[in-house]
Design an enzyme around this catalytic site. Structure first.
Site, mmCIF file in Angstrom:
data_model
loop_
_atom_site.group_PDB
_atom_site.id
_atom_site.type_symbol
_atom_site.label_atom_id
_atom_site.label_comp_id
_atom_site.label_asym_id
_atom_site.label_seq_id
_atom_site.Cartn_x
_atom_site.Cartn_y
_atom_site.Cartn_z
ATOM 1 N N ARG A 72 19.314 75.597 17.807
ATOM 2 C CA ARG A 72 20.496 75.652 18.667
ATOM 3 C C ARG A 72 20.697 77.077 19.178
ATOM 4 O O ARG A 72 20.435 78.046 18.480
ATOM 5 C CB ARG A 72 21.748 75.222 17.891
ATOM 6 C CG ARG A 72 21.882 73.722 17.732
ATOM 7 C CD ARG A 72 23.176 73.361 17.040
ATOM 8 N NE ARG A 72 23.219 73.849 15.687
ATOM 9 C CZ ARG A 72 23.886 74.912 15.276
ATOM 10 N NH1 ARG A 72 24.633 75.606 16.116
ATOM 11 N NH2 ARG A 72 23.845 75.274 14.017
ATOM 12 N N LYS A 209 25.836 67.416 17.980
ATOM 13 C CA LYS A 209 26.842 68.471 17.896
ATOM 14 C C LYS A 209 27.723 68.515 19.152
ATOM 15 O O LYS A 209 28.924 68.768 19.078
ATOM 16 C CB LYS A 209 26.184 69.831 17.649
ATOM 17 C CG LYS A 209 25.423 69.910 16.318
ATOM 18 C CD LYS A 209 26.308 69.609 15.169
ATOM 19 C CE LYS A 209 25.673 69.320 13.828
ATOM 20 N NZ LYS A 209 24.658 70.158 13.302
ATOM 21 N N HIS A 229 31.954 68.689 10.421
ATOM 22 C CA HIS A 229 30.543 68.928 10.092
ATOM 23 C C HIS A 229 30.351 68.647 8.597
ATOM 24 O O HIS A 229 30.194 69.554 7.797
ATOM 25 C CB HIS A 229 30.210 70.396 10.429
ATOM 26 C CG HIS A 229 28.752 70.725 10.399
ATOM 27 N ND1 HIS A 229 28.304 72.022 10.282
ATOM 28 C CD2 HIS A 229 27.645 69.965 10.483
ATOM 29 C CE1 HIS A 229 26.973 72.036 10.304
ATOM 30 N NE2 HIS A 229 26.557 70.797 10.407
ATOM 31 N N SER A 251 25.289 75.118 8.492
ATOM 32 C CA SER A 251 23.927 74.659 8.776
ATOM 33 C C SER A 251 22.942 75.223 7.751
ATOM 34 O O SER A 251 23.037 76.394 7.382
ATOM 35 C CB SER A 251 23.505 75.101 10.175
ATOM 36 O OG SER A 251 24.365 74.543 11.138
ATOM 37 N N ARG A 374 12.004 70.050 11.870
ATOM 38 C CA ARG A 374 12.907 68.969 11.441
ATOM 39 C C ARG A 374 12.235 67.611 11.475
ATOM 40 O O ARG A 374 11.261 67.395 12.186
ATOM 41 C CB ARG A 374 14.132 68.943 12.364
ATOM 42 C CG ARG A 374 14.941 70.248 12.320
ATOM 43 C CD ARG A 374 16.382 70.010 12.035
ATOM 44 N NE ARG A 374 17.103 71.251 11.780
ATOM 45 C CZ ARG A 374 18.263 71.294 11.135
ATOM 46 N NH1 ARG A 374 18.830 70.195 10.687
ATOM 47 N NH2 ARG A 374 18.868 72.447 10.926
HETATM 48 P P1 GTP Z 1 21.791 71.213 8.750
HETATM 49 O O1 GTP Z 1 20.973 69.985 9.031
HETATM 50 O O2 GTP Z 1 21.298 72.433 9.453
HETATM 51 O O3 GTP Z 1 23.243 70.996 9.002
HETATM 52 O O4 GTP Z 1 21.508 71.607 7.193
HETATM 53 P P2 GTP Z 1 22.012 70.990 5.807
HETATM 54 O O5 GTP Z 1 23.368 71.516 5.464
HETATM 55 O O6 GTP Z 1 21.843 69.521 5.795
HETATM 56 O O7 GTP Z 1 21.002 71.678 4.743
HETATM 57 P P3 GTP Z 1 19.797 71.046 3.898
HETATM 58 O O8 GTP Z 1 20.261 70.011 2.916
HETATM 59 O O9 GTP Z 1 18.726 70.646 4.837
HETATM 60 O O10 GTP Z 1 19.321 72.309 3.037
HETATM 61 C C1 GTP Z 1 18.899 73.509 3.613
HETATM 62 C C2 GTP Z 1 18.184 74.388 2.610
HETATM 63 O O11 GTP Z 1 18.983 74.606 1.430
HETATM 64 C C3 GTP Z 1 16.880 73.773 2.105
HETATM 65 O O12 GTP Z 1 15.880 74.774 2.106
HETATM 66 C C4 GTP Z 1 17.180 73.337 0.698
HETATM 67 O O13 GTP Z 1 16.045 73.351 -0.110
HETATM 68 C C5 GTP Z 1 18.254 74.316 0.240
HETATM 69 N N1 GTP Z 1 19.174 73.696 -0.759
HETATM 70 C C6 GTP Z 1 19.860 72.554 -0.607
HETATM 71 N N2 GTP Z 1 20.580 72.252 -1.727
HETATM 72 C C7 GTP Z 1 20.347 73.262 -2.598
HETATM 73 C C8 GTP Z 1 20.822 73.544 -3.941
HETATM 74 O O14 GTP Z 1 21.607 72.808 -4.552
HETATM 75 N N3 GTP Z 1 20.378 74.699 -4.517
HETATM 76 C C9 GTP Z 1 19.506 75.541 -3.869
HETATM 77 N N4 GTP Z 1 19.122 76.641 -4.516
HETATM 78 N N5 GTP Z 1 19.043 75.302 -2.612
HETATM 79 C C10 GTP Z 1 19.452 74.187 -1.992
HETATM 80 C C1 SPV Z 2 22.767 72.127 12.416
HETATM 81 O O1 SPV Z 2 22.319 73.180 12.898
HETATM 82 O O2 SPV Z 2 23.848 72.095 11.777
HETATM 83 C C2 SPV Z 2 21.992 70.872 12.552
HETATM 84 C C3 SPV Z 2 20.824 70.860 13.442
HETATM 85 O O3 SPV Z 2 22.370 69.863 11.978
HETATM 86 S S1 SPV Z 2 21.246 70.622 15.106
HETATM 87 O O4 SPV Z 2 21.204 69.187 15.405
HETATM 88 O O5 SPV Z 2 20.232 71.311 15.922
HETATM 89 O O6 SPV Z 2 22.571 71.108 15.364
HETATM 90 MN MN MN Z 3 24.289 70.286 10.755
#
Ligand code: GTP
Ligand code: SPV
Ligand code: MN
Length: 587
Positions: A72, A209, A229, A251, A374
């Site tokens: 983004r 978004k 979010h 994010s 992704r």
């Molecule tokens: P968006 O799709 O961008 O909104 O991200 P999200 O909030 O869904 O994050 P996601 O679950 O994809 O995690 C992002 C990163 O954080 C990854 O590299 C995970 O491995 C790490 N992560 C997630 N949960 C944990 C946790 O409980 N502990 C640690 N140490 N890392 C974590």
């Molecule tokens: C984020 O950045 O919080 C996402 C990925 O979930 S995007 O759809 O590109 O916003």
């Molecule tokens: Mn997100």
């Protein structure tokens, strides 16, 4: 062939855009498997997508975005209102007139030689009184196919729209992909979206978004609901009762992972289960019974790939084994599959990195997968998908949880004193940059409610809306704050995270039902270490002590930082400043 309603607004707008962008043909997406298969075949023929090994990854495809177009673009994202104060101090602003003058010429003739796809989609179950319809125009097959995974799209939406129904027009064109002419524009007054010169993620999948957060947040404020979010997850106890939590993390701070967590063995043996309703966006409304209800407006996951493994998130991994589009990961040329950092210890020897260069994972010095690569996967393909994910009424929320990456300041978990204090806690949400040297305290980036890049109006008014909702919700959820990322002096994470986060969720849900103890601290109510179930987990007493301490000096700095942040807002509700003063007093 789609069966079109005689909807004047829709037909006129599509014709107007056709005339403006001059595509060779216009193709309406009815969403039938037959049509989608044609699109996939076409995308393979043009090279936009690559079909992966049908035995190992049935229905899966590989795509690369332009190297300059991988995430983004917040600095190119604008809220277009006549009065800049409506966009507020945290959004980029143009007037609608300025925006149109600047960007309309970029659209002129930009689809010559291309097909314009018309994708009718519903955010939320089709026909639910809480759902909203959008129509995206795009010249990208990848975007059209991704929208058909991420949303409920096609003929059923056109039927629901009918002759008189209203929709959010979402105009997307890849254009030249020129980064300097990339614009993501939102027009809250006429609820429309313009995007040009990007083909990736939240810039281009406009239901996500742009619509479900920026435009929807404006609608929510007007209509008395909230677009957030947040992930939505159900925790089933051994008695078979399911309680739901909505959680907002910035994010890449763990929403997808928490939404799909697999409970530790001791919990599984007792009969605990976890059900995913959503992993990124929640629309929250007050139900007839006075509780807060959440629906996930999406129909798929657009999840961070690197770090996803059988260890960290087996459910996400399973979801990606079929009908998934992978973008910007490593291609394994030996078996026509995909790979990424953190998947396993067997990177391909004959690979291609996300840029298409030959890549041998055993000798490579560069990352093979782009850090924001992704997967786009249907929700229904997730082994732990909740049977309520399609429920038009949504699920009742017991707890709201905020969280970010904080190496030092925030304890593992704390509970707010009441709704107003909880809103304050959400407004104080911040996260540290992960690129910082491990152990060093990173740069604090404020991200209130994880909504800083996604609030479609003045964020001072947004805090006010949260306060107002608190007065209207009869049976308020309790608000908590978590931090899975606290580190010791050596820069190691103190808490194991992932599945073990279940232990914290259990305390949270028990608190909501008055079944667990807590002690007051200046920042909120903390568990004592014996209140967190540590059965089957090896963690030292010292680590638990550290995870649950509140360092008053650090928190005083936090107050100062917040005061500076609040100074930006001339529409900050009085209550927020009172909460900040009260925190300072308690410290
Ligand atoms: P968006 O799709 O961008 O909104 O991200 P999200 O909030 O869904 O994050 P996601 O679950 O994809 O995690 C992002 C990163 O954080 C990854 O590299 C995970 O491995 C790490 N992560 C997630 N949960 C944990 C946790 O409980 N502990 C640690 N140490 N890392 C974590
Ligand atoms: C984020 O950045 O919080 C996402 C990925 O979930 S995007 O759809 O590109 O916003
Ligand atoms: Mn997100």
């Amino acid at each position: 062939m789609a069966n079109l309603p005689n909807n004047r607004k829709l037909l006129d707008w599509v014709e107007e855009c056709r005339a403006l962008m001059a595509p060779d043909t216009v193709e309406w997406i009815d969403g039938s498997e037959e049509q989608l298969e044609q699109l996939r075949t076409r995308a393979v023929a043009t090279g936009e997508m690559h079909r992966l090994n049908p035995e190992l990854l049935p229905g899966c495809y590989y795509h690369r975005s332009h190297p300059s177009d991988v995430a983004r673009v917040e600095d190119r994202t604008f809220i277009c209102t006549d009065d800049p104060a409506e966009a507020g101090p945290t959004n980029n602003h143009m007037t609608p007139a300025e925006a149109r003058a600047k960007v309309l010429p970029l659209y002129r003739g930009c689809m010559k030689g291309r097909i314009m796809y018309v994708v009718p989609f519903s955010m939320g179950p089709i026909g639910s009184p809480f759902s909203k319809i959008g129509v995206e125009l795009t010249d990208s097959i990848y975007v059209a196919l991704s929208m058909c995974i991420m949303t409920r799209a096609g003929q059923a939406v056109l039927d629901q729209l009918g002759d008189e129904g209203d929709f959010v027009p979402c105009l997307h064109a890849k254009g030249t992909l020129s980064a300097k002419d990339r614009y993501i524009l939102h027009f809250p007054a006429d609820q429309s979206i313009w995007s040009i010169n990007s083909g990736y993620g939240g810039n281009a999948l406009l239901g996500k978004k742009c619509f479900a957060l920026r435009i929807a947040s404006v609608l929510g404020r007007k209509e008395g609901w909230m677009a957030e979010h947040m992930l939505i997850v159900g925790i089933e106890n051994p008695e078979g009762e399911v309680r739901y939590i909505a959680a907002a993390f910035p994010s890449a701070c763990g929403k997808t992972n928490l939404a799909m967590l697999i409970p530790p063995e001791v919990y599984q043996k007792k009969g605990y289960k976890v059900w995913t309703v959503g992993d990124d966006i929640a629309w929250l409304r007050i139900g007839d019974d006075g509780r807060l209800y959440a629906t996930n407006p999406e129909y798929g996951f657009f999840g961070v790939v690197p770090g996803t493994s059988a260890k960290t998130n087996p459910n996400a991994l399973a979801a990606t084994q079929k009908n998934t589009i992978f973008t910007n990961v490593v291609r394994n040329l030996d078996n026509n599959t995909v790979w990424w950092e953190g998947l396993d210890k067997n990177p391909p020897v004959h690979g291609e990195d996300w840029l298409g260069n030959p890549w041998d994972g055993t000798t490579a010095t560069t990352k093979g997968a782009q850090p924001n690569s992704r997967f786009t996967s249907p929700l229904a393909g997730c082994p732990c998908v909740s049977d309520k994910f399609d429920d038009p009424n949504g699920v009742p929320i017991s707890a709201i949880v905020f969280g970010g990456r904080r190496a030092r300041t925030a304890p593992l978990v704390f509970e707010s004193f009441d709704w107003e204090h909880g809103v304050f806690v959400g407004s104080a949400l911040s996260s540290e940059t992960t690129a910082a040297t491990m152990g060093a305290v990173g740069v604090v980036r404020r991200d209130p409610m994880a909504m800083l890049p996604f609030c479609g109006y003045n964020m001072g008014d947004y805090f006010g809306h949260w306060m107002e909702m608190g007065k209207k919700i009869e049976k308020l959820p309790t608000i908590f704050h978590v931090n899975w990322f606290r580190q010791n002096e050596q820069g190691e994470y103190l808490w194991p995270g992932f599945g073990d986060n279940m232990r914290v969720l259990e305390w949270i849900l028990d608190r909501c039902e008055g079944k667990a103890e807590a002690v007051d601290s200046p920042v909120g109510r903390l568990p004592k270490k014996e209140d967190i179930n540590l059965e089957g987990l090896e963690i030292s007493d010292a680590a638990m002590d550290e995870l649950l301490t509140v360092d008053r000096d650090l928190w005083k700095q936090e107050v100062a930082g917040l005061r500076e942040f609040y100074a930006k807002f001339d529409r900050l509700p009085e209550e927020m400043r009172k909460q900040l003063d009260a925190l300072e007093e308690r410290l």
